[in-house]
Enzyme design. Structure first.
Site: not given
Length: 325
Positions: A156, A236, A259, A264, A283
């Site tokens: 990524i 994360r 994000d 969360e 997310h």
């Protein structure tokens, strides 16, 4: 890797998509559709290959594992596997946990670039002005000529750099757990972060959540970032100390585009929602039109290897091995 005997004894494959929607699945298995519903589609003890439902939470994803006594493969559709690690001790020895490395590269990298550009050019501010019917032109920072630091340089992180290339950044600096050389240049070890942070205009977090990265972005990390720098987290939430970040945002010294958050989902009324200089998305790095075709391709390839008794891709842990269970 499954033996013929194991495939005969337990040859169910649990899929989070209807099997008829995935072309080219190998013969010889009974395909069951389960997407974290209350009822199991069959006896979990007959499951040989379990594809974890996507974005259904750890509790639902782990629920069938204690009864999957003959499972050989647990395949996630996420790059991060921290939500499944508690289940390793419930998997039979030798069962493999595979992640979805590569599946979300395009979509997540695209969102990372979106967040960088939107935050720098203050798109949220322009949207608020539009809602108010106000015309407010002003100078905003550009990505051009900025220095970008990518923390976490796996597939990524590399895909993010691919998308930064046309934007005329002054430089892109790469950091990962261990140093290495790439065709683009060196990847620095995490131990170099202290020296690199003050030079970055944009810091992008793309590292997996591990015990080594949990809380990595705390008070010391943030204090070393230059005034006015932008922190982007598409990794994360728990990698960032939320209280420490709030302090920097409320002082106006740093900005953030997130994000992922900790906690969360971010609850209503949490101060992060209304902190100055923050852009939040819920997310959504992975869930896009790019997800489904890539997920189906991954499952078809993995199941073809499994049916042939060939080594699987993306094995990140094996039940019963030292340090895994």
């Amino acid at each position: 890797m499954a033996t013929a005997e194991q495939r005969t004894d337990a040859n169910d494959v649990w899929l989070p998509f209807p099997p008829g929607e995935i072309e080219g699945l190998p013969d010889g298995f009974r395909y069951r559709h389960w997407d974290a519903g209350p009822d199991f589609p069959a006896d979990p003890a007959r499951c040989a290959f379990y594809v974890v439902p996507y974005m259904k939470g750890a509790e639902a994803s782990l629920r069938p594992l204690p009864r999957m006594s003959r499972v050989r493969v647990v395949q996630t559709l996420t790059a991060g596997i921290e939500h499944m690690l508690p289940g390793l001790s419930q998997m039979p020895p030798g069962a493999q946990l595979c992640n979805a490395r590569g599946l979300h590269d395009a979509s997540t990298a695209e969102l990372a670039l979106t967040l960088i550009l939107a935050a720098l050019r203050d798109i949220p501010g322009f949207v608020r002005s539009q809602d108010a019917g106000e015309w407010r032109p002003d100078f905003r920072p550009a990505l051009a000529d900025k220095s970008v630091l990518i923390v976490g340089y796996g597939s990524i992180g590399s895909a993010i750099e691919d998308r930064l290339t046309p934007f005329e950044c002054a430089r892109v600096v790469r950091v990962a757990r261990t140093a290495r050389d790439t065709v683009r240049g060196p990847v620095h070890p995490l131990s170099d972060l202290s020296a690199l942070l003050p030079t970055a205009d944009v810091v992008v977090l793309a590292a997996p959540l591990t015990e080594g990265t949990r809380g990595l972005v705390g008070g010391d990390f943030l204090a070393r970032m230059k005034d006015g720098a932008l922190l982007v987290n598409i990794a994360r939430g728990p990698i960032v100390d939320t209280q420490a970040l709030l302090g920097e945002l409320e002082s106006g010294r740093l900005r953030a585009a997130l994000d992922v958050t900790d906690p969360e989902p971010l609850p209503a009324g949490h101060p992060l929602w209304h902190a100055p200089g923050v852009l939040i998305t819920p997310h959504v790095g992975g869930p896009s039109s790019a997800f489904l075709p890539r997920a189906k391709r991954l499952l078809r390839e993995q199941l073809t290897l499994f049916a042939a008794g060939e080594p699987l891709r993306n094995v990140v842990a094996t039940a019963g091995e030292s340090g895994c269970a």
